[in-house]
Design a protein around this motif. Structure first.
Motif, PDB file in Angstrom:
ATOM      1  N   THR A 115       0.932  -1.289   0.082  1.00 50.56           N
ATOM      2  CA  THR A 115       0.010  -0.238  -0.200  1.00 50.56           C
ATOM      3  C   THR A 115       0.905   1.464   0.069  1.00 50.56           C
ATOM      4  O   THR A 115       1.933   1.081   0.379  1.00 50.56           O
ATOM      5  CB  THR A 115      -0.936  -0.134   1.048  1.00 50.56           C
ATOM      6  N   GLU A 116       0.243   2.471  -0.312  1.00 53.21           N
ATOM      7  CA  GLU A 116       0.926   3.636  -0.296  1.00 53.21           C
ATOM      8  C   GLU A 116      -0.084   4.474   0.210  1.00 53.21           C
ATOM      9  O   GLU A 116       0.217   5.798   0.568  1.00 53.21           O
ATOM     10  CB  GLU A 116       1.413   4.121  -1.771  1.00 53.21           C
ATOM     11  N   ASP A 117      -1.105   4.087   0.646  1.00 47.49           N
ATOM     12  CA  ASP A 117      -2.223   5.023   1.568  1.00 47.49           C
ATOM     13  C   ASP A 117      -2.211   4.795   2.880  1.00 47.49           C
ATOM     14  O   ASP A 117      -2.040   3.516   3.374  1.00 47.49           O
ATOM     15  CB  ASP A 117      -3.567   4.658   0.857  1.00 47.49           C
ATOM     16  N   ASP A 118      -2.445   5.763   3.807  1.00 41.93           N
ATOM     17  CA  ASP A 118      -2.432   5.616   5.232  1.00 41.93           C
ATOM     18  C   ASP A 118      -3.708   4.859   5.680  1.00 41.93           C
ATOM     19  O   ASP A 118      -4.683   5.000   4.959  1.00 41.93           O
ATOM     20  CB  ASP A 118      -2.531   7.293   6.003  1.00 41.93           C
ATOM     21  N   TYR A 119      -3.630   4.373   6.922  1.00 43.30           N
ATOM     22  CA  TYR A 119      -4.828   3.684   7.160  1.00 43.30           C
ATOM     23  C   TYR A 119      -5.985   4.502   7.202  1.00 43.30           C
ATOM     24  O   TYR A 119      -7.181   3.786   6.996  1.00 43.30           O
ATOM     25  CB  TYR A 119      -4.310   3.172   8.932  1.00 43.30           C
ATOM     26  N   ASN A 120      -5.859   5.541   7.760  1.00 47.25           N
ATOM     27  CA  ASN A 120      -7.241   6.404   7.816  1.00 47.25           C
ATOM     28  C   ASN A 120      -8.038   6.860   6.600  1.00 47.25           C
ATOM     29  O   ASN A 120      -9.088   6.868   6.553  1.00 47.25           O
ATOM     30  CB  ASN A 120      -6.961   7.826   8.639  1.00 47.25           C
ATOM     31  N   ILE A 121      -7.036   6.644   5.397  1.00 49.44           N
ATOM     32  CA  ILE A 121      -7.838   7.067   4.024  1.00 49.44           C
ATOM     33  C   ILE A 121      -8.390   5.547   3.633  1.00 49.44           C
ATOM     34  O   ILE A 121      -9.474   5.625   2.840  1.00 49.44           O
ATOM     35  CB  ILE A 121      -6.464   7.330   2.970  1.00 49.44           C
ATOM     36  N   LYS A 123      -9.415   2.789   5.635  1.00 50.26           N
ATOM     37  CA  LYS A 123      -9.794   2.076   6.829  1.00 50.26           C
ATOM     38  C   LYS A 123     -10.764   0.964   6.343  1.00 50.26           C
ATOM     39  O   LYS A 123     -10.449  -0.215   7.088  1.00 50.26           O
ATOM     40  CB  LYS A 123     -10.465   3.061   7.800  1.00 50.26           C
ATOM     41  N   PRO A 124     -11.689   0.858   5.728  1.00 45.95           N
ATOM     42  CA  PRO A 124     -12.589  -0.204   5.666  1.00 45.95           C
ATOM     43  C   PRO A 124     -11.824  -1.391   4.900  1.00 45.95           C
ATOM     44  O   PRO A 124     -11.984  -2.348   5.397  1.00 45.95           O
ATOM     45  CB  PRO A 124     -13.853   0.380   4.556  1.00 45.95           C
ATOM     46  N   LEU A 125     -10.965  -0.908   3.943  1.00 46.86           N
ATOM     47  CA  LEU A 125     -10.214  -2.025   3.446  1.00 46.86           C
ATOM     48  C   LEU A 125      -9.084  -2.583   4.091  1.00 46.86           C
ATOM     49  O   LEU A 125      -9.201  -3.705   4.381  1.00 46.86           O
ATOM     50  CB  LEU A 125      -9.489  -1.381   1.963  1.00 46.86           C
ATOM     51  N   ALA A 126      -8.420  -1.665   5.027  1.00 44.39           N
ATOM     52  CA  ALA A 126      -7.469  -2.003   5.943  1.00 44.39           C
ATOM     53  C   ALA A 126      -7.826  -2.947   6.956  1.00 44.39           C
ATOM     54  O   ALA A 126      -7.373  -3.989   7.478  1.00 44.39           O
ATOM     55  CB  ALA A 126      -6.832  -0.832   6.423  1.00 44.39           C
ATOM     56  N   GLY A 145      -1.857   2.704  11.241  1.00 52.22           N
ATOM     57  CA  GLY A 145      -2.617   2.768  12.457  1.00 52.22           C
ATOM     58  C   GLY A 145      -2.029   1.778  13.449  1.00 52.22           C
ATOM     59  O   GLY A 145      -0.730   1.748  13.766  1.00 52.22           O
ATOM     60  N   ARG A 146      -2.997   0.935  13.893  1.00 57.39           N
ATOM     61  CA  ARG A 146      -2.596   0.138  15.073  1.00 57.39           C
ATOM     62  C   ARG A 146      -1.947  -1.105  14.706  1.00 57.39           C
ATOM     63  O   ARG A 146      -1.505  -2.052  15.429  1.00 57.39           O
ATOM     64  CB  ARG A 146      -3.888  -0.335  15.720  1.00 57.39           C
ATOM     65  N   PHE A 147      -1.418  -1.283  13.429  1.00 64.35           N
ATOM     66  CA  PHE A 147      -0.821  -2.447  12.822  1.00 64.35           C
ATOM     67  C   PHE A 147       0.814  -2.015  12.756  1.00 64.35           C
ATOM     68  O   PHE A 147       1.259  -2.704  11.771  1.00 64.35           O
ATOM     69  CB  PHE A 147      -1.604  -2.902  11.655  1.00 64.35           C
ATOM     70  N   GLU A 148       1.364  -1.205  13.484  1.00 61.37           N
ATOM     71  CA  GLU A 148       2.612  -0.795  13.383  1.00 61.37           C
ATOM     72  C   GLU A 148       3.628  -2.198  13.381  1.00 61.37           C
ATOM     73  O   GLU A 148       4.601  -2.113  12.591  1.00 61.37           O
ATOM     74  CB  GLU A 148       3.051   0.258  14.234  1.00 61.37           C
ATOM     75  N   ALA A 149       3.372  -3.325  14.318  1.00 62.86           N
ATOM     76  CA  ALA A 149       4.021  -4.198  14.290  1.00 62.86           C
ATOM     77  C   ALA A 149       4.231  -5.084  12.919  1.00 62.86           C
ATOM     78  O   ALA A 149       5.301  -5.977  12.797  1.00 62.86           O
ATOM     79  CB  ALA A 149       3.646  -4.996  15.291  1.00 62.86           C
ATOM     80  N   LYS A 150       3.404  -4.856  11.930  1.00 62.54           N
ATOM     81  CA  LYS A 150       3.328  -5.650  10.715  1.00 62.54           C
ATOM     82  C   LYS A 150       4.010  -4.786   9.732  1.00 62.54           C
ATOM     83  O   LYS A 150       4.136  -5.140   8.631  1.00 62.54           O
ATOM     84  CB  LYS A 150       2.085  -6.021  10.327  1.00 62.54           C
TER      85      LYS A 150
END
Length: 368
Positions: A115-121, A123-126, A145-150
């Motif tokens: 991806t190149e999109d931020d989580y907030n953009i 969000k439904p797909l993420a 977002g909250r998936f920084e570990a990945k």
């Protein structure tokens, strides 16, 4: 990674394919088996065909834009992909699409979400892919977002994978073959029908008319690339080219004015100044970095027509502004890596390369 490794990649958009195109060529040359799966989207199938790759199109009809159509399309992709996965038996699957994360989880196959999109953009797909993917491969500047570990962050952008100067070779002969004006501005109008585009607005015909007048006064001829029919009034400005040549046209353009986030990033990779008019302005990390750190692109939210026009005049009044933006591009390139070289290394050595990056993130500097 062993050469027996088999990789399935699924592309739902031309930019996703372009991101991995050169890496796929190199991986195949290195002995890896790569299965390409696509759906019908804009010029995606034409691009894959023109590059001579074998591929499977699992959705030949374009989907509708309603929420129901989007959900139905996801179900269809899952059903179409299952027999392909069972036959090919990949060790690794890569895609932006949630389908790959879901099926990878079901069949116990390693999966990477790009991806190149931020989580907030997105969000439904993420939310339907990030929880079940193994890793999220994206530019360092992106928020997941909250998936920084990945997150596996790299020092570059998706568009740099195919527009890095070591990959993309600008050819004046291609531009000359279209008999374009000596000085032209490329105006790109996106259809804004993706799921994350809901409620997003761009350039209206009224604003388009105003931009055309300003450009003509500066002796810069507008050429328009539009994803929808603008009407006869604009026919004399419509750009008619082979889609695979668009980046040569973009490189030669004096400036890009658009409501497309993707093409704004592409322009920055090529050193072409760009102004984007969109509800997304100020919300996308990649574009914010290209604007605030490198001053290669500028975003204006809906209603900020005057601000965009002021910036347009400011850029056009810079003496030798083309050379100035090329200098800014070089500063950006010096900071970033050759993303294609990084991709080949990362995929071929996966999953060991994940450990290597976590131990020493600076290891990717060897791809500068």
């Amino acid at each position: 990674m062993e050469n027996r490794k088999k990789i399935l990649v699924y592309f739902g958009h031309p930019a996703q394919y372009l991101f991995m195109r050169e890496a796929i060529k190199q991986l195949q040359s290195n002995g890896l088996k790569v299965k390409i799966v696509i759906k019908t989207k804009d010029v995606l199938e034409d691009l894959v065909k023109s590059d001579g790759f074998e591929f499977t199109n699992i959705l030949k009809k374009k989907r509708g834009n309603s929420k129901f159509s989007i959900i139905l399309s996801l179900l269809k992709r899952n059903l179409k992909l299952i027999p392909i996965i069972l036959k090919f038996r990949p060790n690794l699957m890569i895609s932006t699409d949630a389908t790959i994360a879901q099926l990878g989880k079901v069949f116990g196959i390693q999966r990477i979400t790009i991806t190149e999109d931020d989580y907030n953009i997105i969000k439904p797909l993420a939310n339907v892919s990030y929880p079940i993917t193994n890793y999220i491969l994206c530019p360092e500047v992106c928020s997941v977002g909250r998936f920084e570990a990945k997150k596996i962050g790299y020092k570059g952008y998706m568009k740099l994978a195919y527009l890095h100067p070591k990959i993309f070779k600008y050819q004046t002969s291609i531009v000359d073959s279209y008999n374009l004006p000596k000085k032209y501005a490329l105006i790109r109008l996106a259809q804004l029908t993706a799921f994350h585009d809901k409620g997003i607005k761009g350039i209206s015909n009224f604003f388009l008319d105003e931009l055309i007048k300003i450009l003509l006064k500066k002796n810069i001829i507008p050429v328009i690339s539009s994803e929808y029919n603008l009407g006869e009034k604009y026919n004399k400005y419509i750009l008619s080219i082979n889609p695979k040549d668009i980046h040569h046209i973009l490189k030669k353009a004096s400036i890009l004015i658009c409501d497309s986030q993707s093409m704004s990033v592409e322009a920055a990779m090529l050193g072409t100044p760009s102004l984007r008019y969109s509800s997304f302005a100020g919300k996308i990390s990649v574009l914010e970095e290209l604007e605030l750190k490198y001053q290669l692109t500028y975003g204006f939210s809906i209603g900020k027509d005057k601000n965009l026009i002021d910036k347009l005049n400011e850029i056009l009044n810079i003496v030798n502004f083309e050379e100035e933006f090329e200098k800014r591009r070089q500063v950006m390139l010096d900071d970033k890596i050759n993303v294609t070289e990084f991709l080949v290394w990362f995929i071929q050595g996966y999953p060991k390369t994940v450990e290597d990056l976590k131990k020493d993130p600076l290891i990717q500097n060897k791809f500068k």
